[in-house]
Scaffold this motif. Structure first.
Motif, short mmCIF file in Angstrom:
data_model
loop_
_atom_site.label_atom_id
_atom_site.label_comp_id
_atom_site.label_asym_id
_atom_site.label_seq_id
_atom_site.Cartn_x
_atom_site.Cartn_y
_atom_site.Cartn_z
N VAL A 50 2.66 -59.80 0.95
CA VAL A 50 2.56 -58.45 0.42
C VAL A 50 3.38 -57.52 1.31
O VAL A 50 3.39 -57.65 2.52
CB VAL A 50 1.07 -58.01 0.35
CG1 VAL A 50 0.42 -57.98 1.70
CG2 VAL A 50 0.98 -56.64 -0.33
N GLN A 51 4.08 -56.58 0.67
CA GLN A 51 4.86 -55.57 1.41
C GLN A 51 4.12 -54.25 1.34
O GLN A 51 3.53 -53.91 0.32
CB GLN A 51 6.25 -55.42 0.80
CG GLN A 51 7.15 -56.62 1.01
CD GLN A 51 6.81 -57.78 0.11
OE1 GLN A 51 6.63 -57.61 -1.08
NE2 GLN A 51 6.69 -58.98 0.68
N LEU A 52 4.14 -53.51 2.43
CA LEU A 52 3.35 -52.29 2.55
C LEU A 52 4.20 -51.12 3.00
O LEU A 52 5.09 -51.29 3.83
CB LEU A 52 2.21 -52.50 3.54
CG LEU A 52 1.28 -53.68 3.27
CD1 LEU A 52 0.35 -53.89 4.46
CD2 LEU A 52 0.49 -53.45 2.01
N GLN A 53 3.90 -49.94 2.47
CA GLN A 53 4.59 -48.72 2.89
C GLN A 53 3.58 -47.60 2.99
O GLN A 53 2.98 -47.20 1.99
CB GLN A 53 5.70 -48.35 1.93
CG GLN A 53 6.51 -47.15 2.37
CD GLN A 53 7.80 -46.98 1.57
OE1 GLN A 53 8.09 -47.75 0.67
NE2 GLN A 53 8.56 -45.95 1.90
N ALA A 54 3.40 -47.09 4.21
CA ALA A 54 2.45 -46.02 4.47
C ALA A 54 3.13 -44.66 4.39
O ALA A 54 4.31 -44.53 4.71
CB ALA A 54 1.82 -46.20 5.85
N SER A 55 2.37 -43.67 3.97
CA SER A 55 2.88 -42.30 3.90
C SER A 55 1.71 -41.33 4.02
O SER A 55 0.55 -41.73 4.01
CB SER A 55 3.61 -42.08 2.57
OG SER A 55 2.73 -42.25 1.48
N GLY A 56 2.04 -40.04 4.13
CA GLY A 56 1.01 -39.02 4.14
C GLY A 56 0.71 -38.41 5.49
O GLY A 56 -0.11 -37.49 5.58
N GLY A 57 1.35 -38.90 6.53
CA GLY A 57 1.11 -38.32 7.84
C GLY A 57 1.71 -36.93 7.96
O GLY A 57 2.41 -36.45 7.07
N GLY A 58 1.40 -36.27 9.07
CA GLY A 58 1.93 -34.94 9.30
C GLY A 58 1.25 -34.26 10.46
O GLY A 58 0.53 -34.90 11.23
N LEU A 59 1.51 -32.97 10.57
CA LEU A 59 0.93 -32.14 11.62
C LEU A 59 -0.19 -31.30 11.02
O LEU A 59 0.00 -30.63 10.00
CB LEU A 59 2.00 -31.24 12.22
CG LEU A 59 1.55 -30.19 13.23
CD1 LEU A 59 0.96 -30.87 14.47
CD2 LEU A 59 2.72 -29.29 13.61
N VAL A 60 -1.35 -31.34 11.65
CA VAL A 60 -2.51 -30.60 11.15
C VAL A 60 -3.29 -30.06 12.34
O VAL A 60 -3.28 -30.64 13.43
CB VAL A 60 -3.38 -31.51 10.26
CG1 VAL A 60 -3.96 -32.67 11.07
CG2 VAL A 60 -4.47 -30.73 9.56
N GLN A 61 -3.95 -28.94 12.14
CA GLN A 61 -4.79 -28.37 13.19
C GLN A 61 -6.12 -29.13 13.28
O GLN A 61 -6.59 -29.72 12.30
CB GLN A 61 -5.05 -26.90 12.92
CG GLN A 61 -3.84 -26.01 13.13
CD GLN A 61 -4.17 -24.53 13.02
OE1 GLN A 61 -5.11 -24.15 12.35
NE2 GLN A 61 -3.40 -23.70 13.71
N ALA A 62 -6.70 -29.08 14.43
CA ALA A 62 -8.02 -29.69 14.62
C ALA A 62 -9.00 -29.13 13.59
O ALA A 62 -9.01 -27.93 13.30
CB ALA A 62 -8.52 -29.43 16.03
N GLY A 63 -9.80 -30.03 13.03
CA GLY A 63 -10.72 -29.65 11.98
C GLY A 63 -10.17 -29.80 10.58
O GLY A 63 -10.92 -29.71 9.60
N GLY A 64 -8.88 -30.03 10.48
CA GLY A 64 -8.24 -30.17 9.18
C GLY A 64 -8.35 -31.57 8.62
O GLY A 64 -9.01 -32.45 9.20
N SER A 65 -7.67 -31.78 7.50
CA SER A 65 -7.75 -33.05 6.79
C SER A 65 -6.36 -33.54 6.40
O SER A 65 -5.43 -32.75 6.21
CB SER A 65 -8.59 -32.90 5.51
OG SER A 65 -9.91 -32.52 5.79
#
Length: 122
Positions: free
Chosen positions: A1-16
C-alpha cells in the motif's frame, strides 16, 4: 500500500488540525493503520492506530481525549483529528500501514507515508 499524508500546518496552542492520509493498494481494507510522530532529534513515536474495520482504536497516553483516529475504507482514507493542541505536539506526523492488529511500534508497520509537519506555537 502507498500512503500520502497531508493536513499539517502552523496552529496556536489550543487549536485544532485534521491530518489526512490517502492510501492506494489492494490491501488497505485489511490493514491496521497508524499515526506516528517524530520531533527533531527524537525517535519516531506511536500516536494512534485503528483496526482494519475501524472498530478498535488505541492511543498513546499523551493524546488520549484530544486526538481521534478514524478511517473511511470506501475512500481509502485515514484521518487524525487533533484538538487542544499543545506545543509538545509539534513534530512531523507519519501515517503507516501494517498487518498486525495490535501494532504499535515502527517495526510493526511495513508501509509509510512521507510525513506532514505540525507546528504548535505557544
Amino acid at each position: 500500500v502507498q500512503l500520502q499524508a497531508s493536513g499539517g500546518g502552523l496552529v496556536q496552542a489550543g487549536g485544532s488540525l485534521r491530518l489526512s492520509c490517502a492510501a492506494s493498494g489492494r490491501t488497505f481494507g485489511k490493514d491496521t493503520m497508524g499515526w506516528f510522530r517524530q520531533a527533531p532529534g527524537k525517535e519516531r513515536d506511536f500516536v494512534a492506530r485503528v483496526s482494519w474495520n475501524g472498530g478498535s482504536t488505541y492511543y498513546t497516553d499523551s493524546v488520549k481525549g484530544r486526538f481521534t483516529i478514524s478511517r473511511d475504507n470506501a475512500k481509502k482514507m485515514v484521518y487524525l483529528q487533533m484538538n487542544s493542541l499543545k506545543p509538545e505536539d509539534t513534530a512531523v506526523y507519519y501515517c503507516a500501514a501494517g498487518n498486525n492488529l495490535y501494532a504499535w511500534t515502527p517495526a510493526d508497520f511495513g508501509s509509510w507515508g512521507q510525513g506532514t509537519q505540525v507546528t504548535v506555537s505557544s
